[in-house]
Write an enzyme that holds these catalytic residues in place. Structure first.
Site, PDB file in Angstrom:
ATOM      1  N   PRO A   1      42.529   0.225  62.302  1.00  0.00           N
ATOM      2  CA  PRO A   1      41.121   0.253  62.698  1.00  0.00           C
ATOM      3  C   PRO A   1      40.869  -0.640  63.908  1.00  0.00           C
ATOM      4  O   PRO A   1      41.683  -1.513  64.232  1.00  0.00           O
ATOM      5  CB  PRO A   1      40.391  -0.283  61.455  1.00  0.00           C
TER       6      PRO A   1
ATOM      7  N   GLY B   1      43.595  -6.505  65.730  1.00  0.00           N
ATOM      8  CA  GLY B   1      44.550  -7.334  66.462  1.00  0.00           C
ATOM      9  C   GLY B   1      45.761  -6.607  66.993  1.00  0.00           C
ATOM     10  O   GLY B   1      46.816  -7.224  67.166  1.00  0.00           O
ATOM     11  N   LYS B   2      45.643  -5.325  67.289  1.00  0.00           N
ATOM     12  CA  LYS B   2      46.797  -4.574  67.788  1.00  0.00           C
ATOM     13  C   LYS B   2      47.223  -5.072  69.171  1.00  0.00           C
ATOM     14  O   LYS B   2      48.413  -5.279  69.433  1.00  0.00           O
ATOM     15  CB  LYS B   2      46.465  -3.080  67.835  1.00  0.00           C
TER      16      LYS B   2
ATOM     17  N   HIS C   1      12.991  -2.931  42.836  1.00  0.00           N
ATOM     18  CA  HIS C   1      14.191  -2.163  43.198  1.00  0.00           C
ATOM     19  C   HIS C   1      15.429  -3.065  43.190  1.00  0.00           C
ATOM     20  O   HIS C   1      16.444  -2.738  42.567  1.00  0.00           O
ATOM     21  CB  HIS C   1      13.988  -1.543  44.588  1.00  0.00           C
ATOM     22  N   GLU C   2      15.348  -4.216  43.883  1.00  0.00           N
ATOM     23  CA  GLU C   2      16.501  -5.117  43.939  1.00  0.00           C
ATOM     24  C   GLU C   2      16.740  -5.786  42.589  1.00  0.00           C
ATOM     25  O   GLU C   2      17.889  -6.045  42.219  1.00  0.00           O
ATOM     26  CB  GLU C   2      16.279  -6.176  45.024  1.00  0.00           C
TER      27      GLU C   2
END
Length: 640
Positions: free
Chosen positions: A213, A217-218, A434-435
């Site tokens: 992704p 760090g590629k 809701h939460e």
């Protein structure tokens, strides 16, 4: 002073000198033009000479300028009489031998001047526009070269060369990615000690493809390989090969490999190789023709290495599914190294690496931060620490505190606080319930992740959030865990129906996430009694890609109908589990919602204290019609 600066300096001095001379001549000419002269005919001029009225004359080519002894009344352009002493006329013929003797005979003072068009200053003035044009062209040419668009070097490689002695990066500078570093150490060993392998007849791996992704760090790993091996490192992106002219990309590939071979052992790094390495034959336009020629030249160059040629080609991409098969075959990119998202321990190591030089307060626990950032890449973690430092600096603190990191994580994950958003009391009450529904269901289920924070402060596109942090890294999720996760996701909608009597749009993201997870349970992991142990979904075998990417339906319409029915059943059962818990603990739900309405943000410990002594231990597992005929299975799942 370099050559370019010297040329510019000389050009500026030349322009200043010519301008000064031109200004002087212009002023002198302006003084002359301000003298009013009568334009006489040649016959009138000869008559004035014969009459002895001319005092002196100046011969300038064919033009004669002179002064009369007494003023002369001559009609001007408006027909009015005007007194003149200065006059001017033109000679009809330069070969007139009678004029000079006549002037001498009459006692006229004679002066001879050069023609104004033959002087050095006039020549320089005529050359001035060309000087300005040359300076302008040189400036345009230099600007194009600085911008990487040298018109004389279209076919040259645009790669940037890094010398390890100047910008040395080693594996110690790359935290995490231990598996990838282990694979790449063999490449380093070959570049350092090629004889050890060549004695056994081994050939150097010609290509190493880094998959993963964005932000993992590629590029940094490729530079670390060059730094460990101590060899030149040529870096270029795939898009820099391609220009609007067909054939330029292929020429740049040839030039890049020629330079790398001349400096071997060396490393060529091509970032985002999918921009030129896409599968061929998919288009007929000129742009596709140029890209395909560039790819063909790259394939030819990688095949053209001698067995003992110490040049390694490294490439990075996050879309290996679109690469041409000829690029991936053995002999070109022999090695494929997956650089995945960091694990829990790797995230902690990355945080420690990026926290160097940043003063942290004693209350900062990097292990807890790593636990609360599943799915973060190395770039995300670096950004998290930077945002925390900015928040601490904005508040005038001398150290980065835990609350700064917590706020920075919320900012990175959900966006900035929307302080200008005005929420009515009725909407605030609905958000709180809701939460609170999410939080209460999460506390009631044994497999659910612990609660870290519950908030109804609007951030980004979210009006509220219930954050859960796993106790440990999970890679294989059980069926029980997935069922509990679905119930937690449905807790918000169940609370709305219970308290408000009608659903709202606040459950949009919950429903999307729950539907996605339920479909994967049915399609990918065989967690359906009706469909059995089947994986009905086919997609690229890369976890970091979108699960919907490359999805192809390989089942009938009847099976598709059955899949939809099973997904609905899974979601309905999760909703019923959540609703049952909320109805059984209505008083706890009201207490959490009231506290959220008053304080807007509650920590996980505060929510736990609210339900302590009220909430009974979790009851037996909720019956599930999906699994009554099959044992509980585990399946691999991407972290939410």
């Amino acid at each position: 002073m370099n050559r370019r600066q010297m040329i510019i300096t000389l050009a500026v001095w030349g322009v200043l000198i010519v301008s000064s001379l031109a200004a002087a001549q212009f002023l002198a000419r302006l003084v002359e033009l301000n003298v009013q002269r009568a334009e006489l005919s040649y016959s009138a001029f000869r008559a004035h000479v014969d009459a002895g009225r001319v005092e002196r004359v100046a011969l300038i080519g064919r033009r004669v300028e002179g002064t009369l002894r007494e003023p002369l009344a001559v009609a001007n352009s408006q027909g009015k009489k005007q007194q003149y002493r200065e006059f001017a006329t033109l000679l009809p013929d330069l070969s007139d031998d009678t004029l000079l003797p006549l002037l001498h005979a009459k006692g006229v003072e004679v002066e001879v001047r050069d023609s104004p068009g033959l002087g050095l200053v006039s020549v320089m003035l005529n050359a001035l526009p060309f000087v300005f044009m040359l300076i302008l062209l040189y400036g345009l040419w230099s600007g194009m070269r600085r911008g990487g668009h040298d018109v004389l070097a279209f076919g040259r490689s645009q790669a940037r060369r890094y010398v390890p002695e100047h910008t040395r990066v080693t594996f110690d500078d790359v935290a995490g990615a231990e598996g990838a570093k282990g694979e790449l150490r063999e490449i380093v060993d070959f570049l350092k000690h090629p004889d050890k392998f060549q004695r056994l007849g081994a050939e150097i791996p010609r290509g190493v493809l880094l998959l993963g992704p964005p932000g993992t760090g590629k590029t940094l790993l490729a530079r670390a390989v060059a730094g460990e091996a101590g060899v030149p490192f040529f870096s270029i992106t795939g898009s820099e090969f391609v220009e609007m002219f067909v054939g330029v990309g292929a020429s740049r590939v040839r030039d890049l490999f020629r330079e790398a071979k001349a400096n071997s052992p060396s490393i060529i790094f091509v970032d985002e190789i999918d921009s030129i390495g896409r599968q061929r034959g998919l288009g007929m336009t000129g742009a596709h023709e140029e890209r395909e020629q560039t790819l063909n030249q790259l394939l030819a160059e990688m095949d053209g290495f001698e067995p003992n040629q110490e040049v390694v080609v490294m490439a990075a991409t996050n879309r290996p599914d679109v690469l041409d098969p000829a690029l991936l075959r053995p002999g070109r990119f022999d090695r494929r190294v997956v650089v995945d998202l960091p694990s829990l321990k790797e995230r902690e190591a990355i945080l420690k690496l990026h926290s160097r030089g940043k003063p942290l307060a004693p209350d900062v626990d990097l292990a807890q931060i790593a636990r609360g950032t599943p799915g973060f890449s190395g770039a995300d973690l670096a950004n998290l620490l930077n945002e925390a430092a900015l928040l601490a600096g904005r508040a005038g603190k001398s150290r980065i505190q835990a609350e700064d990191l917590d706020q920075a994580r919320d900012k990175v994950m959900m966006g900035l606080e929307r302080g200008s958003l005005i929420i009515t009391e009725e909407e605030k009450r609905g958000l709180a319930y809701h939460e609170a529904g999410h939080a209460l269901v999460a506390l009631s289920l044994p497999q659910a992740d612990p609660i870290h924070k519950v908030s109804i402060v609007p951030r980004g596109h979210a009006l509220g959030v219930t954050q859960q942090l796993p106790q440990e890294e999970k890679h294989v999720y059980s069926r029980d865990y997935l069922d509990d996760k679905l119930a937690v996701l449905m807790g918000g909608r169940a609370a709305e129906d219970l308290i408000l009597g009608a659903p709202t749009s606040g459950a949009e993201n919950d429903l999307k996430e729950a539907t996605r997870l339920a479909r994967r349970m049915v399609l990918d992991w065989g967690m359906s009694a009706a469909l059995g142990h089947l994986a009905l979904n086919t997609r690229p075998d890369m976890d970091y890609l979108d699960p919907e990417l490359g999805r192809r339906r390989e089942y009938s319409e009847v099976t598709a109908h059955e899949v939809d029915r099973e997904v609905r059943r899974v979601l309905d059962e999760a909703y019923e589990r959540a609703g049952s818990i909320l109805r059984s603990h209505r008083a706890v739900l009201d207490g959490i919602a009231q506290a959220l309405t008053q304080r807007e943000v509650l920590s996980g410990d505060e929510v736990s204290k609210l339900v302590a002594g009220i909430l009974q231990p979790p009851a037996a597992r909720w019956p599930r019609s999906m699994s009554h005929t099959t044992p509980v299975r585990t399946g691999e799942v991407q972290p939410a």
